[in-house]
Design a protein around this motif. Sequence first.
Motif, PDB file in Angstrom:
ATOM      1  N   SER A  76       0.826  -1.208   0.000  1.00  0.00           N
ATOM      2  CA  SER A  76       0.000   0.000   0.000  1.00  0.00           C
ATOM      3  C   SER A  76       0.858   1.255   0.000  1.00  0.00           C
ATOM      4  O   SER A  76       0.571   2.227  -0.716  1.00  0.00           O
ATOM      5  N   ALA A  77       1.936   1.236   0.785  1.00  0.00           N
ATOM      6  CA  ALA A  77       2.829   2.390   0.847  1.00  0.00           C
ATOM      7  C   ALA A  77       3.518   2.633  -0.496  1.00  0.00           C
ATOM      8  O   ALA A  77       3.656   3.779  -0.940  1.00  0.00           O
ATOM      9  N   ILE A  78       3.935   1.546  -1.143  1.00  0.00           N
ATOM     10  CA  ILE A  78       4.585   1.688  -2.452  1.00  0.00           C
ATOM     11  C   ILE A  78       3.624   2.301  -3.457  1.00  0.00           C
ATOM     12  O   ILE A  78       3.987   3.183  -4.242  1.00  0.00           O
ATOM     13  N   VAL A  79       2.369   1.838  -3.453  1.00  0.00           N
ATOM     14  CA  VAL A  79       1.359   2.367  -4.384  1.00  0.00           C
ATOM     15  C   VAL A  79       1.148   3.866  -4.154  1.00  0.00           C
ATOM     16  O   VAL A  79       1.032   4.651  -5.108  1.00  0.00           O
ATOM     17  N   VAL A  80       1.113   4.276  -2.888  1.00  0.00           N
ATOM     18  CA  VAL A  80       0.892   5.689  -2.559  1.00  0.00           C
ATOM     19  C   VAL A  80       2.102   6.540  -2.932  1.00  0.00           C
ATOM     20  O   VAL A  80       1.965   7.669  -3.435  1.00  0.00           O
ATOM     21  N   LEU A  81       3.302   6.007  -2.730  1.00  0.00           N
ATOM     22  CA  LEU A  81       4.522   6.781  -2.951  1.00  0.00           C
ATOM     23  C   LEU A  81       4.973   6.819  -4.408  1.00  0.00           C
ATOM     24  O   LEU A  81       5.752   7.697  -4.788  1.00  0.00           O
ATOM     25  N   VAL A  82       4.518   5.869  -5.219  1.00  0.00           N
ATOM     26  CA  VAL A  82       4.982   5.796  -6.604  1.00  0.00           C
ATOM     27  C   VAL A  82       4.745   7.088  -7.393  1.00  0.00           C
ATOM     28  O   VAL A  82       5.676   7.615  -8.020  1.00  0.00           O
ATOM     29  N   PRO A  83       3.533   7.652  -7.418  1.00  0.00           N
ATOM     30  CA  PRO A  83       3.311   8.864  -8.238  1.00  0.00           C
ATOM     31  C   PRO A  83       4.235  10.029  -7.898  1.00  0.00           C
ATOM     32  O   PRO A  83       4.906  10.571  -8.797  1.00  0.00           O
ATOM     33  N   PRO A  84       4.321  10.475  -6.620  1.00  0.00           N
ATOM     34  CA  PRO A  84       5.192  11.626  -6.350  1.00  0.00           C
ATOM     35  C   PRO A  84       6.676  11.333  -6.534  1.00  0.00           C
ATOM     36  O   PRO A  84       7.416  12.192  -7.025  1.00  0.00           O
ATOM     37  N   VAL A  85       7.117  10.141  -6.164  1.00  0.00           N
ATOM     38  CA  VAL A  85       8.539   9.801  -6.315  1.00  0.00           C
ATOM     39  C   VAL A  85       8.919   9.718  -7.782  1.00  0.00           C
ATOM     40  O   VAL A  85       9.949  10.275  -8.215  1.00  0.00           O
ATOM     41  N   PHE A  86       8.112   9.035  -8.580  1.00  0.00           N
ATOM     42  CA  PHE A  86       8.389   8.924 -10.015  1.00  0.00           C
ATOM     43  C   PHE A  86       8.331  10.292 -10.691  1.00  0.00           C
ATOM     44  O   PHE A  86       9.082  10.557 -11.639  1.00  0.00           O
ATOM     45  N   ALA A  87       7.430  11.165 -10.213  1.00  0.00           N
ATOM     46  CA  ALA A  87       7.324  12.515 -10.787  1.00  0.00           C
ATOM     47  C   ALA A  87       8.599  13.311 -10.578  1.00  0.00           C
ATOM     48  O   ALA A  87       8.964  14.162 -11.400  1.00  0.00           O
ATOM     49  N   MET A  88       9.298  13.051  -9.483  1.00  0.00           N
ATOM     50  CA  MET A  88      10.558  13.743  -9.213  1.00  0.00           C
ATOM     51  C   MET A  88      11.735  13.132  -9.974  1.00  0.00           C
ATOM     52  O   MET A  88      12.680  13.836 -10.325  1.00  0.00           O
ATOM     53  N   LEU A  89      11.671  11.830 -10.264  1.00  0.00           N
ATOM     54  CA  LEU A  89      12.820  11.133 -10.842  1.00  0.00           C
ATOM     55  C   LEU A  89      12.791  11.043 -12.365  1.00  0.00           C
ATOM     56  O   LEU A  89      13.847  10.974 -12.999  1.00  0.00           O
ATOM     57  N   PHE A  90      11.602  11.051 -12.959  1.00  0.00           N
ATOM     58  CA  PHE A  90      11.495  10.794 -14.392  1.00  0.00           C
ATOM     59  C   PHE A  90      10.707  11.882 -15.099  1.00  0.00           C
ATOM     60  O   PHE A  90       9.842  12.534 -14.490  1.00  0.00           O
ATOM     61  N   PRO A  91      10.975  12.087 -16.399  1.00  0.00           N
ATOM     62  CA  PRO A  91      10.281  13.138 -17.154  1.00  0.00           C
ATOM     63  C   PRO A  91       8.798  12.829 -17.337  1.00  0.00           C
ATOM     64  O   PRO A  91       8.383  11.670 -17.339  1.00  0.00           O
ATOM     65  N   GLU A  92       8.033  13.886 -17.502  1.00  0.00           N
ATOM     66  CA  GLU A  92       6.579  13.759 -17.582  1.00  0.00           C
ATOM     67  C   GLU A  92       6.144  12.932 -18.793  1.00  0.00           C
ATOM     68  O   GLU A  92       5.183  12.157 -18.708  1.00  0.00           O
ATOM     69  N   ASN A  93       6.835  13.080 -19.936  1.00  0.00           N
ATOM     70  CA  ASN A  93       6.419  12.330 -21.122  1.00  0.00           C
ATOM     71  C   ASN A  93       6.588  10.835 -20.942  1.00  0.00           C
ATOM     72  O   ASN A  93       5.820  10.036 -21.486  1.00  0.00           O
ATOM     73  N   LEU A  94       7.596  10.412 -20.176  1.00  0.00           N
ATOM     74  CA  LEU A  94       7.765   8.985 -19.897  1.00  0.00           C
ATOM     75  C   LEU A  94       6.619   8.473 -19.030  1.00  0.00           C
ATOM     76  O   LEU A  94       6.039   7.421 -19.315  1.00  0.00           O
ATOM     77  N   LEU A  95       6.277   9.207 -17.999  1.00  0.00           N
ATOM     78  CA  LEU A  95       5.203   8.784 -17.097  1.00  0.00           C
ATOM     79  C   LEU A  95       3.856   8.810 -17.805  1.00  0.00           C
ATOM     80  O   LEU A  95       2.998   7.952 -17.556  1.00  0.00           O
ATOM     81  N   ALA A  96       3.651   9.780 -18.695  1.00  0.00           N
ATOM     82  CA  ALA A  96       2.393   9.861 -19.431  1.00  0.00           C
ATOM     83  C   ALA A  96       2.209   8.629 -20.311  1.00  0.00           C
ATOM     84  O   ALA A  96       1.102   8.112 -20.463  1.00  0.00           O
ATOM     85  N   TYR A  97       3.313   8.138 -20.875  1.00  0.00           N
ATOM     86  CA  TYR A  97       3.229   6.961 -21.742  1.00  0.00           C
ATOM     87  C   TYR A  97       3.092   5.673 -20.934  1.00  0.00           C
ATOM     88  O   TYR A  97       2.328   4.777 -21.290  1.00  0.00           O
ATOM     89  N   SER A  98       3.804   5.582 -19.814  1.00  0.00           N
ATOM     90  CA  SER A  98       3.932   4.312 -19.117  1.00  0.00           C
ATOM     91  C   SER A  98       2.881   4.058 -18.052  1.00  0.00           C
ATOM     92  O   SER A  98       2.404   2.928 -17.906  1.00  0.00           O
ATOM     93  N   ILE A  99       2.503   5.094 -17.295  1.00  0.00           N
ATOM     94  CA  ILE A  99       1.730   4.803 -16.084  1.00  0.00           C
ATOM     95  C   ILE A  99       0.592   5.765 -15.801  1.00  0.00           C
ATOM     96  O   ILE A  99      -0.388   5.382 -15.151  1.00  0.00           O
ATOM     97  N   SER A 100       0.663   6.987 -16.273  1.00  0.00           N
ATOM     98  CA  SER A 100      -0.315   7.994 -15.851  1.00  0.00           C
ATOM     99  C   SER A 100      -1.743   7.617 -16.215  1.00  0.00           C
ATOM    100  O   SER A 100      -2.680   7.878 -15.443  1.00  0.00           O
ATOM    101  N   PHE A 101      -1.942   6.979 -17.371  1.00  0.00           N
ATOM    102  CA  PHE A 101      -3.304   6.683 -17.812  1.00  0.00           C
ATOM    103  C   PHE A 101      -3.989   5.666 -16.900  1.00  0.00           C
ATOM    104  O   PHE A 101      -5.222   5.570 -16.869  1.00  0.00           O
ATOM    105  N   PHE A 102      -3.214   4.899 -16.121  1.00  0.00           N
ATOM    106  CA  PHE A 102      -3.821   3.942 -15.200  1.00  0.00           C
ATOM    107  C   PHE A 102      -4.634   4.643 -14.115  1.00  0.00           C
ATOM    108  O   PHE A 102      -5.621   4.105 -13.627  1.00  0.00           O
TER     109      PHE A 102
END
Length: 399
Positions: free
Chosen positions: A233-259
């Motif tokens: 549960s903690a990993i699921v909650v922390l994934v969006p903000p942590v990934f937003a800091m580490l990776f570019p927005e276009n990568l996240l938009a393609y890979s995970i944001s639509f979920f």
Amino acid sequence: MMVLHGGVLSIILFLGAHPILTARAFLQLPLVLTFICLCLFFLYNLTVFVFYTEAFNTSFLTYMIQICIYILLGYVLALSFMQNSLDIDQALTICFKLIVFIVFVNSSIIILEYHFPAFRNAVESMLYLSEDSNIDYLTREFRLRGIASGGAANLSLFHGTILVLLQALYLKKKIGFISFVVASVTIFTSLLFIGRTGILVAIAGIALFHIINLLMSRDKLSVRRLIIYVTVSAIVVLVPPVFAMLFPENLLAYSISFFYQGIDGIRQEGTTDALVRMINIPSEWPKLLFGVGAHWGDFDLRRSVDIGYMRMFTALGIPLAVMFYLFVAYLAKHLFTITNYKSFWMVFMLIMFIAEYKEPFIFKGYSARLMWLIIGMGLCYRFSESYWKPRQQEALPAS
């Protein structure tokens, strides 16, 4: 340029190092009967070519040969484990931990490739890129495969499935908490660069695993179970903000944001609609009943279709294709009856049958090789008198 297939080479070396066990496996009735059944599907497909010669395609025949090889490998591997007095769960634990380690290493390499392009170029220079591949891993910035022979959906499905396997290994006290967290985070992060299939498989598979495991387990409450629920549960909650800091927005938009948009996001992503458009059921009943021989997925033989079920329908016809899938489920049932990895095995097989709608994953890819390998091991242990007879009266706890 010489292409060296590591998987084929390792199988040859393993079977060659155990010639007596390999010869002994061919004398086992369960393995022989399994091969006979698979040969019947093989011969039927070959016969269809004789009467329907518009297109000759050997992909189905090749896949059937590969299936036999991996079942044989699993059978010989099980015989080797049995020589060392290991039961089925001990044997599976060794295999599972080795597989997790391999996937963890590959995931680490993928993350390093993203951060160090020179390292990526060096790795890719040693790997073979198929001529029919639609991804050039040297030029696609956010598509990576590590040291795998292929990437995309096949590798993504495999990595996602291993995330489910990690849950089972931790609950069974086969790995420690630190190993569980580090491996889970690393493998999940690698899925950003492999493909979206594995992310969906990981999310749905982990949820389904814990539901089934909780229902089947006698130990409903435990500290380890509580820890894993809180951690996931903690990993699921922390994934969006942590990934937003580490990776570019276009990568996240393609890979995970639509979920995070739910059903609407998955629909807008487009894969589901594209697969629906691939379904083409003809009105000619002979084609539906007997197939057209080619493992293409298109009864009109004008294009190649991704959907695994459609490919089986064109290769064997609908009735025989259904019989094949039932045969796969029957083989998988043998392992289910003798292992304590019941929850994982059930979820794994469900994932394989669901993923077959996207591509012929039951035939090809890393997850298919793992599935047939374990089926081979299950057949060996299930029908081995020296292993099974002393345990016929023992009740296995479902977990």
